[in-house]
Design an enzyme around this catalytic site. Sequence first.
Site, short mmCIF file in Angstrom:
data_model
loop_
_atom_site.label_atom_id
_atom_site.label_comp_id
_atom_site.label_asym_id
_atom_site.label_seq_id
_atom_site.Cartn_x
_atom_site.Cartn_y
_atom_site.Cartn_z
N PHE A 1 -0.48 -0.37 12.79
CA PHE A 1 -1.39 0.10 11.74
C PHE A 1 -1.92 -1.00 10.81
O PHE A 1 -3.13 -1.12 10.61
CB PHE A 1 -0.69 1.19 10.91
CG PHE A 1 -1.52 1.72 9.77
CD1 PHE A 1 -2.53 2.65 9.98
CD2 PHE A 1 -1.31 1.27 8.46
CE1 PHE A 1 -3.30 3.13 8.93
CE2 PHE A 1 -2.07 1.74 7.41
CZ PHE A 1 -3.07 2.67 7.64
N ASN A 2 -1.04 -1.81 10.20
CA ASN A 2 -1.50 -2.77 9.19
C ASN A 2 -2.51 -3.76 9.77
O ASN A 2 -3.46 -4.16 9.09
CB ASN A 2 -0.32 -3.56 8.60
CG ASN A 2 0.53 -2.72 7.67
OD1 ASN A 2 0.08 -1.69 7.17
ND2 ASN A 2 1.77 -3.14 7.46
N THR B 1 2.97 -6.00 2.87
CA THR B 1 3.44 -4.89 3.70
C THR B 1 2.35 -3.84 3.91
O THR B 1 2.64 -2.69 4.21
CB THR B 1 4.69 -4.23 3.07
OG1 THR B 1 4.35 -3.78 1.75
CG2 THR B 1 5.86 -5.19 2.99
N ASP C 1 0.86 -1.21 0.00
CA ASP C 1 0.00 0.00 0.00
C ASP C 1 0.89 1.25 0.00
O ASP C 1 0.82 2.05 0.92
CB ASP C 1 -0.94 -0.01 1.23
CG ASP C 1 -0.19 0.03 2.55
OD1 ASP C 1 0.99 -0.38 2.61
OD2 ASP C 1 -0.79 0.49 3.56
N ASN D 1 -2.38 2.80 3.45
CA ASN D 1 -1.84 4.12 3.78
C ASN D 1 -2.67 5.24 3.18
O ASN D 1 -2.80 6.32 3.74
CB ASN D 1 -0.40 4.23 3.30
CG ASN D 1 0.56 3.46 4.20
OD1 ASN D 1 0.35 3.39 5.41
ND2 ASN D 1 1.60 2.90 3.61
N ASP E 1 6.92 1.10 2.02
CA ASP E 1 6.62 0.09 1.00
C ASP E 1 7.50 0.37 -0.22
O ASP E 1 8.04 -0.55 -0.83
CB ASP E 1 5.16 0.18 0.54
CG ASP E 1 4.15 0.01 1.64
OD1 ASP E 1 3.59 -1.07 1.80
OD2 ASP E 1 3.92 0.99 2.37
N HIS F 1 9.74 0.53 8.24
CA HIS F 1 9.15 -0.77 8.61
C HIS F 1 9.20 -1.82 7.50
O HIS F 1 9.72 -2.92 7.68
CB HIS F 1 7.67 -0.58 8.99
CG HIS F 1 7.40 0.49 9.98
ND1 HIS F 1 7.55 0.29 11.34
CD2 HIS F 1 6.97 1.78 9.84
CE1 HIS F 1 7.21 1.40 11.98
NE2 HIS F 1 6.87 2.32 11.09
N ASP F 2 8.59 -1.47 6.34
CA ASP F 2 8.36 -2.49 5.32
C ASP F 2 9.65 -3.01 4.68
O ASP F 2 9.67 -4.12 4.13
CB ASP F 2 7.44 -1.92 4.22
CG ASP F 2 6.06 -1.59 4.76
OD1 ASP F 2 5.68 -2.14 5.80
OD2 ASP F 2 5.36 -0.77 4.12
C1 BDR Z 1 3.05 0.07 8.64
O1 BDR Z 1 1.95 0.97 8.45
C2 BDR Z 1 2.15 1.75 7.29
O2 BDR Z 1 1.89 3.08 7.57
C3 BDR Z 1 3.54 1.49 6.82
O3 BDR Z 1 3.61 1.49 5.40
C4 BDR Z 1 3.87 0.13 7.38
O4 BDR Z 1 3.47 -0.90 6.50
C5 BDR Z 1 3.78 0.44 9.90
O5 BDR Z 1 2.92 0.37 11.00
CA CA Z 2 2.92 -0.46 4.17
#
Ligand code: BDR
Ligand code: CA
Length: 308
Positions: A161-162, A119, A5, A35, A10, A236-237
């Site tokens: 978040f994810n 991701t 996303d 996102n 990502d 993160h990703d």
């Molecule tokens: C995740 O949430 C999104 O905002 C980022 O792309 C990542 O995948 C981090 O919490």
């Molecule tokens: Ca992401």
Amino acid sequence: MFDCDPGQDDAISLIMALSPGSGLDIRAITVVAGNTSLVKCQRNARMIAQICGRVDVPIFAGRAAPLKLPLATAEEVHGVEGLDGLDIFEPDLPLQSENAVDAIIRLCRSVDDIVLVPTGPLTNIAAALTRAPEIAERISEIVIMGGARAEAGNITPSAEFNIYVDPHAARIVFDAPVKKTTFGLDVTHKALIRDEHVDRIASLGTEMGDRLTGMLRSDYAEYDRAKFGTSGTPIHDACTTAYLLQPDVFTFKSVNVQVEVDSPLTRGHTSVDFWQMTERPRDTQWAVDVDAEAFFELMIGRIAAYTD
Ligand code: BDR
Ligand code: CA
């Protein structure tokens, strides 16, 4: 295949994976809303693949909303277009007409030992596993960015978040009889990109280096520093691609993960059975640590592989 996303992190994950000489055989990029909207996320994915010169990789759009809940997005982190810091353009690279969920099912049926790398919210992957549960035995691994144990949460006090965006999908994926490798906040918060790393990317003097420098010096880079008081920015990703390229950068513990879907307070919480308190299968490699400097060497090396 990657399911994403984009999102700057990502994008960096994809840029590493698609880089010349990465050695990864990427059959597809599938896109999910997260996102930002699906329309913007799929445009961003096409833009990134085009910037990488990888017009050979087909891109598919999937679910525009979570399985049961309304979509929650993160433009406050990533910017209104989802890729703050990058010059946005309408890419020539077309979107495939096949839906991403159909493409995931087709590829799982036809490609041996396939690895899925989500991701974003797990909506597309869960929809594929629900519609065609037999694909589970064709998947050799699902490499996930999502969840948190020690670090608790980044969208609510108890959720990442994810997983928060589509907890019902996450539950389907974590309950599926497939090997999972998961990079949650516990490890992504240990690999913070700092100014000296960004300076090295800037000093590459390449088009790709300049584009990434733009993203890594935008408001996106400031978000975590301002909100959580960190000394740098988590990418993160990118942990998922780093793992595919050099797994020994990370250390893991075998666990089971259950996802909270019902409680409004803890929606999307990942309950990680770290100490084997249940009889549930330990089918998830939970990332607990990272050699952060090796991670950034790998990342910068992959970015440097793009020569003008
Ligand atoms: C995740 O949430 C999104 O905002 C980022 O792309 C990542 O995948 C981090 O919490
Ligand atoms: Ca992401």
